[in-house]
Design a protein around this motif. Structure first.
Motif, PDB file in Angstrom:
ATOM      1  N   MET A  93       0.627  -1.014   0.054  1.00 57.08           N
ATOM      2  CA  MET A  93       0.186   0.106   0.026  1.00 57.08           C
ATOM      3  C   MET A  93       0.778   1.314  -0.001  1.00 57.08           C
ATOM      4  O   MET A  93       1.894   1.319   0.651  1.00 57.08           O
ATOM      5  CB  MET A  93      -0.854  -0.062   1.220  1.00 57.08           C
ATOM      6  N   SER A  94       0.432   2.390  -0.669  1.00 58.82           N
ATOM      7  CA  SER A  94       1.328   3.452  -1.187  1.00 58.82           C
ATOM      8  C   SER A  94       1.379   4.334   0.411  1.00 58.82           C
ATOM      9  O   SER A  94       2.539   4.679   0.919  1.00 58.82           O
ATOM     10  CB  SER A  94       0.801   4.334  -1.966  1.00 58.82           C
ATOM     11  N   HIS A  95       0.168   4.496   1.029  1.00 64.16           N
ATOM     12  CA  HIS A  95       0.280   5.340   2.122  1.00 64.16           C
ATOM     13  C   HIS A  95      -0.973   5.054   3.153  1.00 64.16           C
ATOM     14  O   HIS A  95      -1.894   4.983   2.542  1.00 64.16           O
ATOM     15  CB  HIS A  95       0.537   6.670   1.948  1.00 64.16           C
ATOM     16  N   THR A  96      -0.722   4.758   4.228  1.00 64.82           N
ATOM     17  CA  THR A  96      -1.917   4.593   5.141  1.00 64.82           C
ATOM     18  C   THR A  96      -1.579   5.731   6.240  1.00 64.82           C
ATOM     19  O   THR A  96      -0.523   5.955   6.711  1.00 64.82           O
ATOM     20  CB  THR A  96      -2.056   3.222   5.799  1.00 64.82           C
ATOM     21  N   LYS A  97      -2.629   5.886   6.745  1.00 59.50           N
ATOM     22  CA  LYS A  97      -2.507   6.878   8.020  1.00 59.50           C
ATOM     23  C   LYS A  97      -3.664   6.811   9.112  1.00 59.50           C
ATOM     24  O   LYS A  97      -4.838   6.183   8.699  1.00 59.50           O
ATOM     25  CB  LYS A  97      -2.993   8.248   7.311  1.00 59.50           C
TER      26      LYS A  97
END
Lengths: 186, 390
Positions: free
Chosen positions: A1-5
């Motif tokens: 996944m590219s980016h999780t927050k």
């Protein structure tokens, strides 16, 4: 996944739901403490801001109302007790004692809750029906209502019956309000 | 501290009694108040002038205006759309050519040349934000794969697996949200096999799995969605229900489109196949294929009429199909896909009408040039993310 927050969100929608349901009621409730509608609105807004900023979470209708009425009441009393306010307004010790009582608080909550429920219910009725129910709440008997509106007693009875039929689902679950659960996470 | 639940219950009972023209016995027998207080409560609730004075104060509260004030005071959480960076990178090249005149050779001298400055407008693409039950947000963008226990996505579509564990289905149901930003679109297959296409600026709430045999319910919080519902016969007769702020649509297995944007007063429901029931408050309306219901959320009136369904659902197949639509309506649709602000220099242009099919991967200049060549508009300007129609 590219980016999780990871986010801790108090959804604006749920917050708006609470606002839509309670804002007017809380203003009217506060007005009975401070006797000034504009002042009441400011105090209620301050409570709403705090709820947002502190990300306060409520589990259900009772929880949200317990918190909001209590917070608004405390805000009102704090203001009334403040030096600044007491220097300009004259409130007797007896009046202040009265406002401080739990039973005063509960009485005001009951009056506001009942009034807003009745208004919400009546607003779902057709105009004629609504008019008849309002007069009936004001204590008028069927013949008095008939005379007042220049219609027959039978029409009054029929309209009342119609109104109860329409209100039945509302009365049954006592206007089950929307879920007040905030979409929040740890 | 005092428990307010008793008070709320009591209030409900008093309200019910008064509405039914009955004596509020529960108040009479309540131990919370003295007789004097009970008398005051009843008087304030039933006395004509008390009621009038309350309504008078109430009328002086403008909750919509006050909400705006409140909103400006609270610091609403800003979502970060990471896909924007990708889009910005793609546009960098365009920025070096500050003024770019489209199709110069085709345009006559008497046709106004468009002024294009720092054009940052790109067509929309597959993108969405998935909000998990934990509150975690996942940015779904093109060509990016993401897999979790019960779902997988390829950056274009998200697929929920059907739960095979009977124990699991007894647990509390978790809800996920899929938010499509302006300039986005996405598809989703729910755990029951129902396929949903979501248009730009839309948000769907759905359970990660459905309770076996219970009504399958999802909520279109706002925006536009096309549903291809897995038939009830495959789910022990369980109905499928799409709810929205102002209406609900109940189905057995069918294909339909719902458009319920935040900035429009009308909710459109278009049936392609099967049968649905649209409900709003006490109103209910059955639709047959090729019918569209229009619910006016202000007046709460439902109108039903025949439509060419292709025009209504073409968006999911990468096409805008406009059948005699006003330029104003068309620009509203385009503004969602290209994430642009549109200004009409001349108000009269808003009601110009257009018939035609445009591909969603066209650049905004291409589309506006088509309008210009068709003499629908006289010219246009593009600046950053704004379009001025002349």
């Amino acid at each position: 996944m590219s980016h999780t927050k990871k986010v801790y969100t108090l959804s604006l929608k749920s917050y708006k739901d609470v606002y839509d349901t309670l804002y007017v009621s809380l203003c009217l409730f506060a007005k009975n403490y401070v006797h000034d509608l504009d002042l009441a609105k400011d105090l209620v807004q301050e409570v709403f801001i705090k709820v947002w900023e502190d990300k306060i979470e409520f589990k259900n209708e009772v929880a949200v109302k317990s918190y909001m009425y209590m917070a608004v009441k405390n805000k009102c009393l704090d203001l009334l007790k403040s030096k600044q306010f007491r220097s300009t307004e004259n409130m007797s010790v007896e009046d202040m004692d009265e406002l401080n009582k739990d039973s005063f608080y509960l009485k005001e909550v009951v009056i506001e809750e009942v009034s807003s429920r009745i208004e919400a219910a009546i607003n779902t009725l057709p105009t004629k029906c609504a008019q008849i129910i309002r007069l009936s709440i004001n204590g008028l008997t069927n013949p008095e209502i008939a005379q007042h509106l220049n219609i027959s007693v039978n029409t009054v009875k029929a309209q009342k019956k119609n109104a109860y039929k329409r209100l039945r689902p509302l009365l049954k679950n006592y206007f089950a309000l929307m879920a007040f659960v905030f979409d929040y996470t740890t | 501290m005092l428990n307010l639940s008793k008070i709320i219950l009591l209030s409900k009972q008093i309200a019910a009694s008064l509405l039914k023209d009955e004596k509020p016995n529960t108040l009479d027998s309540s131990e919370l108040f003295s007789d004097q207080e009970k008398e005051e409560i009843l008087d304030r609730l039933t006395n004509e002038s008390e009621i009038a004075s309350r309504l008078h104060s109430k009328a002086k509260i403008n909750s919509k205006e006050d909400w705006k004030i409140l909103q400006s005071k609270i610091d609403a959480p800003r979502k970060t759309y990471y896909w924007r960076y990708a889009a910005a990178a793609a546009v960098v090249i365009g920025m070096f050519t500050a003024v770019y005149v489209l199709k110069d050779d085709f345009l006559n001298d008497d046709v106004a040349k468009p002024i294009i400055v720092n054009n940052q407008i790109v067509p929309g693409d597959n993108k969405a934000i998935l909000t998990l039950e934990t509150g975690e947000e996942v940015n779904l963008v093109k060509d990016v794969k993401y897999t979790a226990e019960n779902l997988q996505t390829n950056g274009e579509e998200i697929v929920y697996k059907e739960s095979s564990d009977p124990e699991l289905t007894k647990e509390e149901i978790a809800y996920n949200f899929l938010t499509i930003p302006r300039g986005g679109q996405f598809q989703i297959t729910l755990s029951d096999g129902t396929h949903v296409w979501l248009n730009s600026e839309s948000k769907l709430k759905y359970p990660v799995r459905f309770i076996e045999g219970g009504t399958r319910e999802v909520e279109l919080l706002y925006g536009e969605a096309y549903f291809d519902v897995s038939p009830s016969t495959e789910h022990k007769g369980a109905r499928f229900k799409v709810i929205n702020k102002s209406q609900s649509v109940e189905v057995l297995g069918t294909e339909f489109n719902i458009k319920a944007y935040k900035d429009e007063v009308t909710v459109y429901t278009t049936l392609v196949e099967g049968k649905v029931k649209v409900r709003s408050q006490e109103l209910a309306q059955d639709l047959v294929p090729n019918q569209q219901s229009k619910l006016n959320t202000t007046t709460n009136v439902i109108d039903v009429h025949q439509v060419d369904v292709y025009n209504e659902i073409a968006w999911k197949d990468g096409v805008f199909s406009f059948e005699d639509k006003s330029l104003k309506d068309i620009m509203t649709v385009l503004s969602r896909w290209y994430d642009i602000d549109v200004v009409f220099e001349k108000k009269s242009l808003e009601s110009e009408r257009f018939v035609g099919v445009l591909k969603k991967n066209y650049s905004i200049e291409t589309i506006l040039s088509i309008f210009q060549e068709a003499n629908i508009i006289n010219g246009f300007e593009i600046d950053t993310k704004s379009v001025i129609i002349k």
